[in-house]
Design a protein around this motif. Structure first.
Motif, PDB file in Angstrom:
ATOM      1  N   SER A  69      28.692  56.815   0.174  1.00  0.00           N
ATOM      2  CA  SER A  69      29.516  55.816  -0.504  1.00  0.00           C
ATOM      3  C   SER A  69      28.639  55.051  -1.488  1.00  0.00           C
ATOM      4  O   SER A  69      27.478  54.751  -1.201  1.00  0.00           O
ATOM      5  CB  SER A  69      30.131  54.847   0.512  1.00  0.00           C
ATOM      6  OG  SER A  69      31.037  55.522   1.358  1.00  0.00           O
ATOM      7  N   LEU A 103      28.247  63.420   0.635  1.00  0.00           N
ATOM      8  CA  LEU A 103      28.267  62.405  -0.415  1.00  0.00           C
ATOM      9  C   LEU A 103      28.259  60.998   0.166  1.00  0.00           C
ATOM     10  O   LEU A 103      29.105  60.670   1.010  1.00  0.00           O
ATOM     11  CB  LEU A 103      29.509  62.604  -1.290  1.00  0.00           C
ATOM     12  CG  LEU A 103      29.513  61.936  -2.667  1.00  0.00           C
ATOM     13  CD1 LEU A 103      28.366  62.452  -3.516  1.00  0.00           C
ATOM     14  CD2 LEU A 103      30.845  62.204  -3.365  1.00  0.00           C
ATOM     15  N   ASP A 121      34.959  52.930  -4.921  1.00  0.00           N
ATOM     16  CA  ASP A 121      34.049  53.838  -4.225  1.00  0.00           C
ATOM     17  C   ASP A 121      34.284  55.237  -4.761  1.00  0.00           C
ATOM     18  O   ASP A 121      35.342  55.841  -4.537  1.00  0.00           O
ATOM     19  CB  ASP A 121      34.322  53.791  -2.722  1.00  0.00           C
ATOM     20  CG  ASP A 121      33.331  54.622  -1.913  1.00  0.00           C
ATOM     21  OD1 ASP A 121      32.759  55.579  -2.479  1.00  0.00           O
ATOM     22  OD2 ASP A 121      33.143  54.324  -0.716  1.00  0.00           O
ATOM     23  N   ARG A 122      33.304  55.792  -5.471  1.00  0.00           N
ATOM     24  CA  ARG A 122      33.483  57.092  -6.117  1.00  0.00           C
ATOM     25  C   ARG A 122      33.591  58.238  -5.117  1.00  0.00           C
ATOM     26  O   ARG A 122      34.184  59.271  -5.409  1.00  0.00           O
ATOM     27  CB  ARG A 122      32.338  57.339  -7.108  1.00  0.00           C
ATOM     28  CG  ARG A 122      32.569  56.633  -8.431  1.00  0.00           C
ATOM     29  CD  ARG A 122      31.334  56.604  -9.287  1.00  0.00           C
ATOM     30  NE  ARG A 122      30.458  55.503  -8.918  1.00  0.00           N
ATOM     31  CZ  ARG A 122      29.346  55.183  -9.575  1.00  0.00           C
ATOM     32  NH1 ARG A 122      28.974  55.898 -10.621  1.00  0.00           N
ATOM     33  NH2 ARG A 122      28.612  54.166  -9.196  1.00  0.00           N
ATOM     34  N   ARG A 123      33.027  58.058  -3.932  1.00  0.00           N
ATOM     35  CA  ARG A 123      33.143  59.109  -2.917  1.00  0.00           C
ATOM     36  C   ARG A 123      34.612  59.354  -2.573  1.00  0.00           C
ATOM     37  O   ARG A 123      35.097  60.496  -2.599  1.00  0.00           O
ATOM     38  CB  ARG A 123      32.360  58.724  -1.661  1.00  0.00           C
ATOM     39  CG  ARG A 123      32.469  59.743  -0.538  1.00  0.00           C
ATOM     40  CD  ARG A 123      31.707  59.261   0.699  1.00  0.00           C
ATOM     41  NE  ARG A 123      31.746  60.247   1.771  1.00  0.00           N
ATOM     42  CZ  ARG A 123      32.738  60.364   2.639  1.00  0.00           C
ATOM     43  NH1 ARG A 123      33.777  59.523   2.562  1.00  0.00           N
ATOM     44  NH2 ARG A 123      32.708  61.284   3.574  1.00  0.00           N
ATOM     45  N   LYS A 124      35.329  58.289  -2.233  1.00  0.00           N
ATOM     46  CA  LYS A 124      36.741  58.428  -1.894  1.00  0.00           C
ATOM     47  C   LYS A 124      37.544  58.958  -3.075  1.00  0.00           C
ATOM     48  O   LYS A 124      38.439  59.799  -2.907  1.00  0.00           O
ATOM     49  CB  LYS A 124      37.310  57.076  -1.440  1.00  0.00           C
ATOM     50  CG  LYS A 124      36.747  56.566  -0.128  1.00  0.00           C
ATOM     51  CD  LYS A 124      37.366  55.230   0.238  1.00  0.00           C
ATOM     52  CE  LYS A 124      36.806  54.709   1.557  1.00  0.00           C
ATOM     53  NZ  LYS A 124      37.386  53.377   1.899  1.00  0.00           N
ATOM     54  N   LEU A 149      31.554  68.042   0.568  1.00  0.00           N
ATOM     55  CA  LEU A 149      31.240  66.722   0.011  1.00  0.00           C
ATOM     56  C   LEU A 149      31.548  65.603   1.002  1.00  0.00           C
ATOM     57  O   LEU A 149      30.872  64.569   1.009  1.00  0.00           O
ATOM     58  CB  LEU A 149      32.029  66.496  -1.273  1.00  0.00           C
ATOM     59  CG  LEU A 149      31.574  67.259  -2.514  1.00  0.00           C
ATOM     60  CD1 LEU A 149      32.425  66.877  -3.707  1.00  0.00           C
ATOM     61  CD2 LEU A 149      30.100  67.007  -2.808  1.00  0.00           C
TER      62      LEU A 149
END
Length: 406
Positions: free
Chosen positions: A202, A200, A89-92, A196
């Motif tokens: 997920s 942003l 998951d790029r958000r995390k 963010l």
């Protein structure tokens, strides 16, 4: 050699969040701002080298290791962290990296010795690979439409960050000292992470493979004819870019007598490159991408030729900076747009290959620049910069078999 699509896991998920055009546009702007703030942290030290040298009693030769360490750390972060963007998951990932980099910036502010600062700067670089996660994410959120335009928009944010970093770090150094610059950057980075965290979404992974498998696929991606052609050319352009911006500090201080504020503000003369970046992305969408690469690298060479009399004439120096930066950053947008025509499940790893080698090139240029400055002055720097760009041009136009994207 198998095409890039053969590297995709059979368990790939291609699902992306469903966004309206307006929502995708807002997210693109937010991601461009993310690139701006996080990229700025990589270039903070360049206008500060003189002040740091005086404060920590370091020579220009030793101080050349400071931006080099940051860029080497940046390249290592791209190599070790960005591949996880295809399977995590790029958000995390982005939020964690941003928070950690804010802590590392405080470490720079507290540095009691130059080697402490160099080590802390290496860590800052290692944690600052966020723009290379952001660009494929922006393309995914736009559902792959007009990838060149999206890449150009996000890169324009990155350029604003780079330019603003040089300007505000130099100005702040005169007001609060070079240590205060790092403190302010840490606070700004934390503030962005808070924004963010609310905005942003997920994003499901595009590849279900393991981290080890992602790293193991990088060499196979790198030797694809198309990928090798793009990244090897970009590496040599990176050498030319790094040699210029690191050595420019010494040229402006010694030849023109500029202080930290003037050196930082001088970076704003390259603002035209931020305008040209979206144009280069659109050019990559509409025209032949290899032709765009060749044209833009040609601008880099012309920029170096214009910079030669800039060693003693400020107007030639200003003109050379504008031409050089338009060529360098426009070429980056064209290169990324070309790589993103390949399988979406490999985009983060393609970015890894591209930027790892590009920033290794910049790091080499940053180390070479001060050494050439001490040994041969400005003409030696210009010679090596122009020659590196010329090699990049040859590699970029070299005919190769099976190089067209699928």
């Amino acid at each position: 050699m198998p095409p890039a699509t053969a590297l995709t896991s059979p368990h790939v998920s291609r699902t992306t969040p469903v966004t309206s055009g307006r929502s995708a546009g807002k997210l693109t702007i937010a991601l461009a701002a993310t690139s701006a703030v996080t990229a700025a942290n990589v270039y903070l030290s360049q206008p500060l080298l003189g002040a740091i040298a005086e404060s920590l009693d370091a020579t220009p030769g030793v101080l050349g290791a400071l931006p080099t360490a940051t860029q080497l750390g940046y390249a290592a972060g791209i190599l070790l962290v960005v591949p996880t963007g295809d399977s995590r998951d790029r958000r995390k990932l982005i939020l964690r990296l941003g928070t950690a980099s804010a802590v590392a910036l405080i470490g720079c502010a507290l540095a009691p010795t130059v080697w402490w600062l160099i080590t802390a700067s290496l860590v800052v670089g290692l944690l600052s690979a966020i723009p290379q996660l952001v660009t494929p994410l922006a393309v995914a959120l736009a559902e792959g439409k007009s990838s060149g335009r999206v890449v150009g928009a996000v890169q324009a944010g990155l350029l604003v960050g780079v330019l603003a970093s040089r300007a505000y770090s130099g100005a702040l150094a005169d007001l609060v000292g070079w240590r205060g610059v790092y403190v302010c950057s840490s606070v700004l980075t934390l503030g962005l992470m808070a924004v963010l965290a609310r905005m942003l979404p997920s994003v499901p992974p595009t590849n279900a493979g393991t981290y080890r498998a992602a790293l193991g696929s990088l060499p196979r991606l790198a030797v694809q004819p198309l990928v090798w052609r793009v990244v090897s050319s970009a590496t040599m352009v990176g050498v030319a870019f790094g040699a210029f911006w690191t050595t420019l500090t010494f040229l402006l201080a010694e030849q023109y007598g500029f202080g930290s504020t003037q050196i930082g503000l001088f970076g704003l003369v390259a603002a035209a490159s931020a305008v040209a970046s979206p144009w280069a992305g659109r050019l990559a969408d509409r025209a032949g991408r290899f032709g765009a690469m060749a044209t833009l690298i040609g601008l880099v060479i012309v920029g170096w030729l214009v910079l030669l009399p800039g060693g003693t004439n400020l107007w030639w120096l200003v003109a050379g900076v504008i031409v050089l930066d338009i060529g360098v950053w426009g070429n980056q947008a064209a290169c990324q747009a070309l790589l993103f025509t390949l399988d979406p499940a490999t985009h983060n790893r393609l970015n890894t290959v591209y930027f790892t080698l590009r920033f290794l090139g910049i790091a080499m240029g940053s180390m070479l620049g001060p050494l050439l400055w001490v040994g041969g002055g400005w003409p030696a720097v210009v010679l090596v910069g122009a020659a590196s760009a010329l090699v990049g041009l040859v590699l970029g136009v070299l005919p190769m078999r099976r190089e067209q994207p699928r």
